[in-house]
Write a protein that holds these residues in place. Structure first.
Motif, PDB file in Angstrom:
ATOM      1  N   ARG A 122       0.827  -1.204   0.000  1.00 58.33           N
ATOM      2  CA  ARG A 122       0.000   0.000   0.000  1.00 58.33           C
ATOM      3  C   ARG A 122       0.858   1.249   0.000  1.00 58.33           C
ATOM      4  NH1 ARG A 122      -2.291   0.984   5.975  1.00 58.33           N
ATOM      5  NH2 ARG A 122      -3.157   2.758   4.895  1.00 58.33           N
ATOM      6  N   VAL A 123       0.243   2.318  -0.475  1.00 55.14           N
ATOM      7  CA  VAL A 123       0.895   3.629  -0.475  1.00 55.14           C
ATOM      8  C   VAL A 123       0.460   4.338   0.793  1.00 55.14           C
ATOM      9  CG1 VAL A 123       1.106   5.836  -1.685  1.00 55.14           C
ATOM     10  CG2 VAL A 123       0.914   3.704  -2.993  1.00 55.14           C
ATOM     11  N   LEU A 124       1.431   4.707   1.648  1.00 57.61           N
ATOM     12  CA  LEU A 124       1.131   5.338   2.933  1.00 57.61           C
ATOM     13  C   LEU A 124       0.977   6.848   2.800  1.00 57.61           C
ATOM     14  CD1 LEU A 124       3.756   3.348   5.026  1.00 57.61           C
ATOM     15  CD2 LEU A 124       1.304   2.863   4.789  1.00 57.61           C
ATOM     16  N   THR A 125       1.775   7.446   1.961  1.00 58.31           N
ATOM     17  CA  THR A 125       1.753   8.888   1.757  1.00 58.31           C
ATOM     18  C   THR A 125       1.366   9.162   0.310  1.00 58.31           C
ATOM     19  OG1 THR A 125       3.611   9.063   3.297  1.00 58.31           O
ATOM     20  CG2 THR A 125       3.110  10.997   1.958  1.00 58.31           C
ATOM     21  N   PRO A 126       0.233   9.820   0.089  1.00 59.70           N
ATOM     22  CA  PRO A 126      -0.148  10.111  -1.298  1.00 59.70           C
ATOM     23  C   PRO A 126       0.930  10.927  -1.997  1.00 59.70           C
ATOM     24  CG  PRO A 126      -1.937  10.631   0.222  1.00 59.70           C
ATOM     25  CD  PRO A 126      -0.730  10.324   1.055  1.00 59.70           C
ATOM     26  N   LEU A 127       1.132  10.618  -3.239  1.00 64.93           N
ATOM     27  CA  LEU A 127       2.128  11.337  -4.019  1.00 64.93           C
ATOM     28  C   LEU A 127       1.593  12.702  -4.417  1.00 64.93           C
ATOM     29  CD1 LEU A 127       3.274   8.436  -6.335  1.00 64.93           C
ATOM     30  CD2 LEU A 127       4.385   9.278  -4.274  1.00 64.93           C
ATOM     31  N   VAL A 128       2.446  13.693  -4.323  1.00 67.06           N
ATOM     32  CA  VAL A 128       2.071  15.045  -4.727  1.00 67.06           C
ATOM     33  C   VAL A 128       2.588  15.242  -6.150  1.00 67.06           C
ATOM     34  CG1 VAL A 128       2.355  17.497  -4.229  1.00 67.06           C
ATOM     35  CG2 VAL A 128       2.269  15.833  -2.354  1.00 67.06           C
ATOM     36  N   PRO A 129       1.677  15.550  -7.075  1.00 64.98           N
ATOM     37  CA  PRO A 129       2.141  15.720  -8.452  1.00 64.98           C
ATOM     38  C   PRO A 129       3.044  16.934  -8.581  1.00 64.98           C
ATOM     39  CG  PRO A 129      -0.214  16.175  -8.280  1.00 64.98           C
ATOM     40  CD  PRO A 129       0.260  15.726  -6.932  1.00 64.98           C
ATOM     41  N   HIS A 130       4.054  16.797  -9.409  1.00 63.42           N
ATOM     42  CA  HIS A 130       4.961  17.899  -9.686  1.00 63.42           C
ATOM     43  C   HIS A 130       4.337  18.784 -10.755  1.00 63.42           C
ATOM     44  CE1 HIS A 130       8.286  16.163  -7.413  1.00 63.42           C
ATOM     45  NE2 HIS A 130       7.929  14.998  -7.914  1.00 63.42           N
ATOM     46  N   ALA A 131       4.622  20.052 -10.670  1.00 66.74           N
ATOM     47  CA  ALA A 131       4.144  20.960 -11.717  1.00 66.74           C
ATOM     48  C   ALA A 131       4.828  20.579 -13.029  1.00 66.74           C
ATOM     49  CB  ALA A 131       4.474  22.396 -11.350  1.00 66.74           C
ATOM     50  N   THR A 132       4.049  20.476 -14.072  1.00 68.49           N
ATOM     51  CA  THR A 132       4.610  20.131 -15.378  1.00 68.49           C
ATOM     52  C   THR A 132       4.357  21.264 -16.337  1.00 68.49           C
ATOM     53  OG1 THR A 132       2.565  19.058 -16.051  1.00 68.49           O
ATOM     54  CG2 THR A 132       4.231  17.654 -15.042  1.00 68.49           C
ATOM     55  N   ARG A 133       5.213  21.346 -17.308  1.00 69.49           N
ATOM     56  CA  ARG A 133       4.989  22.379 -18.313  1.00 69.49           C
ATOM     57  C   ARG A 133       3.909  21.887 -19.272  1.00 69.49           C
ATOM     58  NH1 ARG A 133       8.969  20.888 -22.648  1.00 69.49           N
ATOM     59  NH2 ARG A 133      10.170  19.265 -21.673  1.00 69.49           N
ATOM     60  N   GLU A 134       3.273  22.820 -19.921  1.00 70.35           N
ATOM     61  CA  GLU A 134       2.194  22.465 -20.825  1.00 70.35           C
ATOM     62  C   GLU A 134       2.740  21.648 -21.998  1.00 70.35           C
ATOM     63  OE1 GLU A 134      -0.972  24.847 -23.547  1.00 70.35           O
ATOM     64  OE2 GLU A 134      -0.484  25.663 -21.574  1.00 70.35           O
ATOM     65  N   ARG A 135       2.019  20.612 -22.347  1.00 74.93           N
ATOM     66  CA  ARG A 135       2.447  19.750 -23.443  1.00 74.93           C
ATOM     67  C   ARG A 135       2.073  20.377 -24.776  1.00 74.93           C
ATOM     68  NH1 ARG A 135       0.313  14.124 -20.887  1.00 74.93           N
ATOM     69  NH2 ARG A 135       1.807  14.059 -19.207  1.00 74.93           N
ATOM     70  N   PRO A 136       2.982  20.319 -25.725  1.00 72.64           N
ATOM     71  CA  PRO A 136       2.645  20.872 -27.045  1.00 72.64           C
ATOM     72  C   PRO A 136       1.647  19.963 -27.759  1.00 72.64           C
ATOM     73  CG  PRO A 136       4.779  19.800 -27.110  1.00 72.64           C
ATOM     74  CD  PRO A 136       4.321  19.785 -25.666  1.00 72.64           C
ATOM     75  N   ALA A 137       0.866  20.558 -28.640  1.00 75.46           N
ATOM     76  CA  ALA A 137      -0.067  19.774 -29.445  1.00 75.46           C
ATOM     77  C   ALA A 137       0.725  18.896 -30.398  1.00 75.46           C
ATOM     78  CB  ALA A 137      -0.987  20.710 -30.225  1.00 75.46           C
ATOM     79  N   LEU A 138       0.302  17.658 -30.548  1.00 74.73           N
ATOM     80  CA  LEU A 138       0.987  16.737 -31.442  1.00 74.73           C
ATOM     81  C   LEU A 138       0.215  16.637 -32.747  1.00 74.73           C
ATOM     82  CD1 LEU A 138       1.943  13.923 -28.926  1.00 74.73           C
ATOM     83  CD2 LEU A 138       3.401  15.720 -29.839  1.00 74.73           C
ATOM     84  N   SER A 139       0.877  16.912 -33.822  1.00 74.84           N
ATOM     85  CA  SER A 139       0.236  16.842 -35.129  1.00 74.84           C
ATOM     86  C   SER A 139       0.361  15.431 -35.690  1.00 74.84           C
ATOM     87  CB  SER A 139       0.882  17.841 -36.084  1.00 74.84           C
ATOM     88  OG  SER A 139       2.219  17.445 -36.346  1.00 74.84           O
TER      89      SER A 139
END
Length: 170
Positions: A56-73
Motif C-alpha cells: 500500500r501507499v502510505l503517503t499520497p504522491l504530490v504531483p509535480h508541476a509540469t509544463r504544458e504539453r505541445p499539441a501533437l500533429s
C-alpha cells in the motif's frame, strides 16, 4: 520507410521479465532500485532477490508541476503508428471492425541484447529494419513485444485494406 518502433531493452527489461513469474496478477512488483525510491512512503515486502511487492501507499504522491504539453500533429505521430492505422480515426471504415478474415502471422524471437553497446544497438536496429522492410514489401504489419522469452517480432499479413488471396504464399 519512416516507420519507427520503440523497444524496451537492457537491464530494466530483463528485470521485468524475471519478475513476471514471481508477481501474480493484481500485484505491483518493484525492483530493489525502485523500492528504495518509494519505501519511505509505502509498505511492502521482499519476495525474491531484487524484487519487492508493494502492499500500500502510505503517503499520497504530490504531483509535480509540469509544463504544458505541445499539441501533437499527425506528422509527428505518424512514424510511431502502425502503417495500416488510419491517420484520421473518425474516417476509419467501420464495416471491417467485426469482420472474420484469414490472416497469416509470423512470430519470431529477435536476438537478445545482453549488453547495450553501439554494436548491439546497431545489430538490433538492422533486425527490426529487416522485419519492417518485409512487412512493407508485402503490405503487412509488424509489432514488437517484450515477454519472458525476450523481444518478439510479430508480422501479420491480410489485415483490412491490404488482404490478398495469396497472403500465405507471399
Amino acid at each position: 520507410e519512416g516507420q519507427w518502433e520503440l523497444v524496451a531493452a537492457g537491464p530494466p527489461a530483463r528485470r521485468a521479465a524475471e519478475a513476471e513469474g514471481s508477481v501474480r496478477a493484481g500485484m505491483v512488483g518493484l525492483s530493489e532500485e525502485s523500492w528504495r525510491l518509494v519505501q519511505s512512503d509505502c509498505s511492502g515486502h521482499q519476495i525474491a532477490a531484487n524484487l519487492y511487492v508493494l502492499e500500500r501507499v502510505l503517503t499520497p504522491l504530490v504531483p509535480h508541476a509540469t509544463r504544458e504539453r505541445p499539441a501533437l500533429s499527425g506528422s509527428v505521430l505518424r512514424p510511431w503508428l502502425p502503417p495500416l492505422l488510419p491517420v484520421d480515426l473518425n474516417q476509419a471504415r467501420a464495416d471491417w471492425i467485426a469482420e472474420v478474415r484469414r490472416v497469416t502471422v509470423l512470430v519470431t524471437q529477435l536476438r537478445e541484447i545482453v549488453e547495450v553497446t553501439p554494436e548491439t544497438i546497431s545489430d538490433f536496429h538492422h533486425q527490426v529494419r529487416a522485419f519492417q522492410t518485409i512487412a512493407g514489401r508485402y503490405e503487412g504489419a509488424v509489432r514488437l513485444t517484450l515477454d519472458d522469452k525476450g523481444v518478439i517480432a510479430v508480422l501479420v499479413f491480410g489485415l483490412p485494406g491490404t488482404a490478398h488471396d495469396d497472403d500465405a504464399e507471399r
